[in-house]
Scaffold this active site. Structure first.
Site, PDB file in Angstrom:
ATOM      1  CG  HIS A  40      36.080  42.116  33.837  1.00 54.38           C
ATOM      2  ND1 HIS A  40      35.259  43.102  33.338  1.00 54.38           N
ATOM      3  CD2 HIS A  40      35.270  41.068  34.128  1.00 54.38           C
ATOM      4  CE1 HIS A  40      34.014  42.674  33.324  1.00 54.38           C
ATOM      5  NE2 HIS A  40      33.988  41.452  33.801  1.00 54.38           N
ATOM      6  CB  SER A 189      28.608  46.587  37.112  1.00 52.85           C
ATOM      7  OG  SER A 189      27.679  45.906  36.296  1.00 52.85           O
TER       8      SER A 189
END
Ligand code: PAF
Length: 292
Positions: A40, A189
């Site tokens: 991210h 993840s």
């Protein structure tokens, strides 16, 4: 000069701040469900490099979870996420409560029909993409960014969002960003922290398997037929079953990267996509294989 990040929970307040910021330059948007990791933050940094103002949304969207337990177990730590956004250079964090996004009486859905949403994840997670497209359409409408950044790890999501944006003529550029990996190759993840030490070791077999797909394709001969999607997929399935016996395979598919339809004979390139549960944690990953 360090920028102080601002957290907003209401749509009206967020819109007000974005309207002010738009007067000074482009707005970049990174939609997330929190539990932020380097993947991210790479999107945030890219947005920061390309846009004047960066908005990150942190919203664990209940409608895209087809499994209630998965929603309950989803890691949440807003304060930590906001600190990470600040470090990565974001200006505004939009962290609404579910009632702000789905008030009483909410009954509209945005859906993309056809194979893009019916194959792969769509088959194993009914309703998932309707949840994603509805919330992404809402977030894009609320933030009205010039550019929105999506990771290629969720390749199918990226294609579905691109389709929706094209079909609805939404005035935003969708920017695909390469998958960020751990040093051993495992795709980053939010689910990785749920892997036991044993499962974490086994999970590294997934990127290995994807790289092996390229080797198998490279070595294709008339006899081996390994330039054919179903043959590569069968090889990879056998390899995984033999090496990680407890792994539960949802799919290991060789598909067209744009249509997501299975490919028989691979001409120039194909996408190998997989979803596998290791130690009870469902992981997805993909890579392009191509003719050298
Ligand atoms: O990829 C995600 O984290 C989510 O699907 C998204 C795009 C933030 C929508 O909830």
């Amino acid at each position: 000069m360090e920028i102080m990040i601002e957290k907003l929970t209401g749509i009206a307040a967020l819109r007000y701040r974005v309207r002010e910021a738009r007067a000074t330059g482009a707005i970049g948007f990174v939609p997330t469900m929190g539990a932020l990791h380097e993947g991210h933050l790479t999107l945030v940094r890219q947005a920061r490099a390309e846009c004047k103002t960066v908005v990150v949304s942190i919203f664990v969207n209940p409608t895209q979870f087809n499994d209630k337990k998965d929603l309950e177990k989803y890691p949440r730590d807003l304060e930590r996420d906001i600190a990470l956004c600040q470090e990565a250079g974001a200006h505004l964090v939009f962290a609404p409560e579910p009632e702000e996004i789905y008030p009483d009486g909410f009954c509209t859905a945005v859906t993309v029909d056809g194979p893009l949403t019916q194959t792969l994840e769509g088959k194993y997670r009914p309703g998932h993409f309707a949840g994603v497209t509805t919330v992404v359409a809402k977030l894009l409408h609320i933030v009205q960014p010039d550019r929105a950044y999506f990771g290629e790890k969720d390749w199918q999501q990226l294609k579905v969002v691109q389709r929706m944006v094209a079909d609805l003529n939404l005035p935003v550029e969708i920017v695909p960003c390469a998958t960020v990996r751990e040093v051993d190759g495992l795709a980053m993840s939010s689910r990785n922290i749920r892997l036991s030490p044993e499962a974490r070791k086994q999970a590294v077999f997934l990127p290995y398997l994807l790289n092996t797909a390229q080797d198998i394709f490279d070595a294709a001969t008339y006899e081996s037929q390994t330039d054919k999607g179903p043959v590569i997929s069968a090889w990879l399935t056998t390899l995984l079953e033999n090496n990680i016996p407890g792994a539960e395979i949802d799919y290991i598919a060789v598909i067209d990267p744009e249509t997501l339809m299975g490919v028989d004979e691979i001409k120039d390139r194909a996408l190998v996509a997989l979803a596998v549960k290791i130690g009870g944690v469902r992981l997805i990953d993909n890579r392009i294989i191509f003719k050298r």
